[in-house]
Design a protein around this motif. Sequence first.
Motif, PDB file in Angstrom:
ATOM      1  N   SER A 162       0.850  -1.190   0.000  1.00 56.95           N
ATOM      2  CA  SER A 162       0.000   0.000   0.000  1.00 56.95           C
ATOM      3  C   SER A 162       0.884   1.238   0.000  1.00 56.95           C
ATOM      4  CB  SER A 162      -0.912  -0.010   1.232  1.00 56.95           C
ATOM      5  OG  SER A 162      -1.744   1.122   1.282  1.00 56.95           O
ATOM      6  N   ARG A 226      -8.295   1.221   4.534  1.00 53.99           N
ATOM      7  CA  ARG A 226      -7.279   0.519   3.742  1.00 53.99           C
ATOM      8  C   ARG A 226      -7.130  -0.932   4.214  1.00 53.99           C
ATOM      9  NH1 ARG A 226      -2.258   3.980   1.492  1.00 53.99           N
ATOM     10  NH2 ARG A 226      -3.434   5.733   0.620  1.00 53.99           N
ATOM     11  N   ALA A 227      -7.242  -1.151   5.513  1.00 56.71           N
ATOM     12  CA  ALA A 227      -7.179  -2.519   6.019  1.00 56.71           C
ATOM     13  C   ALA A 227      -8.309  -3.362   5.442  1.00 56.71           C
ATOM     14  CB  ALA A 227      -7.236  -2.519   7.549  1.00 56.71           C
ATOM     15  N   ARG A 228      -9.488  -2.789   5.309  1.00 56.81           N
ATOM     16  CA  ARG A 228     -10.604  -3.512   4.695  1.00 56.81           C
ATOM     17  C   ARG A 228     -10.312  -3.799   3.227  1.00 56.81           C
ATOM     18  NH1 ARG A 228     -16.615  -1.797   6.221  1.00 56.81           N
ATOM     19  NH2 ARG A 228     -16.858  -3.868   5.264  1.00 56.81           N
ATOM     20  N   GLU A 230      -7.362  -4.233   1.896  1.00 53.92           N
ATOM     21  CA  GLU A 230      -6.315  -5.250   1.802  1.00 53.92           C
ATOM     22  C   GLU A 230      -6.850  -6.631   2.173  1.00 53.92           C
ATOM     23  OE1 GLU A 230      -2.540  -4.142   3.529  1.00 53.92           O
ATOM     24  OE2 GLU A 230      -2.854  -2.027   3.011  1.00 53.92           O
ATOM     25  N   SER A 231      -7.671  -6.710   3.194  1.00 51.69           N
ATOM     26  CA  SER A 231      -8.250  -8.013   3.547  1.00 51.69           C
ATOM     27  C   SER A 231      -9.156  -8.527   2.434  1.00 51.69           C
ATOM     28  CB  SER A 231      -9.030  -7.905   4.853  1.00 51.69           C
ATOM     29  OG  SER A 231      -8.150  -7.826   5.950  1.00 51.69           O
ATOM     30  N   ALA A 257       2.209  -8.001   4.733  1.00 54.86           N
ATOM     31  CA  ALA A 257       1.697  -6.696   4.318  1.00 54.86           C
ATOM     32  C   ALA A 257       2.773  -5.657   4.580  1.00 54.86           C
ATOM     33  CB  ALA A 257       0.427  -6.336   5.073  1.00 54.86           C
ATOM     34  N   ALA A 266      -1.292   1.320   7.385  1.00 49.25           N
ATOM     35  CA  ALA A 266      -2.322   0.380   6.938  1.00 49.25           C
ATOM     36  C   ALA A 266      -1.864  -1.062   7.082  1.00 49.25           C
ATOM     37  CB  ALA A 266      -2.704   0.675   5.490  1.00 49.25           C
ATOM     38  N   THR A 270      -3.998  -3.705   9.034  1.00 46.22           N
ATOM     39  CA  THR A 270      -4.425  -4.947   8.395  1.00 46.22           C
ATOM     40  C   THR A 270      -4.062  -6.140   9.269  1.00 46.22           C
ATOM     41  OG1 THR A 270      -4.187  -3.978   6.197  1.00 46.22           O
ATOM     42  CG2 THR A 270      -4.247  -6.375   6.323  1.00 46.22           C
ATOM     43  N   ASP A 274      -6.662  -8.805  10.616  1.00 44.19           N
ATOM     44  CA  ASP A 274      -6.654 -10.011   9.791  1.00 44.19           C
ATOM     45  C   ASP A 274      -5.532 -10.947  10.227  1.00 44.19           C
ATOM     46  OD1 ASP A 274      -6.636 -11.923   7.755  1.00 44.19           O
ATOM     47  OD2 ASP A 274      -7.174 -10.471   6.214  1.00 44.19           O
TER      48      ASP A 274
END
Length: 402
Positions: A162, A226-228, A230-231, A257, A266, A270, A274
């Motif tokens: 990211s 951003r975590a959402r 990436e997951s 990540a 992020a 993440t 996750d």
Amino acid sequence: MKRDHRLSAVAALALAALVTGTGAGSAATTTPSATSVTTHAFDSAPATATAPTHSFRGVLPVPTGPHAAGEEVIHLTDASRLDPWVPSSGPRRLTVTMVYPAVPGTGTPAPYMTLGEAAGIIQRQKFPASSGITPQTLSGVTTHAFEGARPEHGKYPLVVLSAAAENPRMTLTSLATELAGHGYVVALVGHTYEDSGETLANGETPSCAICDHPETNDLDVQTAGRARDESFVIDQLTHGNTAWRLAHLIDKHAIGAAGHSLGGAAAAATMLADPRVRAGVDMDGSFHPAPKPGRLNRPFLMLGRADNHSPGGTGTTWDQTWAALGGYKKWLTVSGADHFSFADQKVLQEQAGFPTPPLSPERGVAITRAYVRAFFDQTLKGIHRPLLDGPSPNNPEVLFQP
């Protein structure tokens, strides 16, 4: 305190030198709800420009691995949620560049960005024509990645990357090609409406909906979003092998990540959300928020510039995060680096004829590549890398903290 992930005037110009086509892109387009205000980096540029006087030819550093770097751009839609920044646009849409270990000598040279993405950078930054920076010259940057390249056999760890706030995903291409060349599959995630433009599946390149708008400037909210993203990308790449034709290359039990600036924050977010992500890297980004003690007990690398992210420095979230991390961890700082030494900007800035930081741009890329790869080799592949054991005479700029 000044936000370290915002583009400076010089770094923004370097970013423009990054842009090259990932296909035949359209000119940057927006919807009324996604229109952004141009940054102030070049507001003083003359309204009438003269003919270009500078010849720009951008070349990213050559990867060092035994594999070639194959590249393919994919488009994903998360039907479970509306876009958080422009709900009227419908479900969250993402553009992702997949970079993978490939057979040398196969495929054709991959472009760096679409023309629409290049136009978005130029529109936002107001580059004078005398710089020679145009969508066409930006599209000529050599990436050392190859479209349609034949994949190597085997399974490889997945690393999700990211970029910094307001920066498109391609600013981490040098790191992506390096990792792919050494046996990783890399997903460069474009966070739609958060930067100068990511070309979507329909050919449109919407501009930044949140840049220069204080009401959307909650960095904790941005990193959580951003975590959402990436997951969701991990879901799509590891469930059913339907989102990407080469998903069989991915070892779904070895996922990392990493990110630059806000992208580094992020990466931590993440990991917190996750548990599939086994290791993370933050390259010179403040944490938003800093993890609480006991929450992040998996391997993490903090790699940043010495003047801001040394112990007791102005980047206070690094001290907080270091104390909270419970797993294998490394804190490294790089003397002479600036904020954009950890991505592609400084190399291309130098090639465009603009000033650079005390640390050579090539050294910045080389250091970033070496230590990030060593960290993932050790944590995702189980290969001990002495480079992480302590100071190295070959890398005197890198200081081990605390």
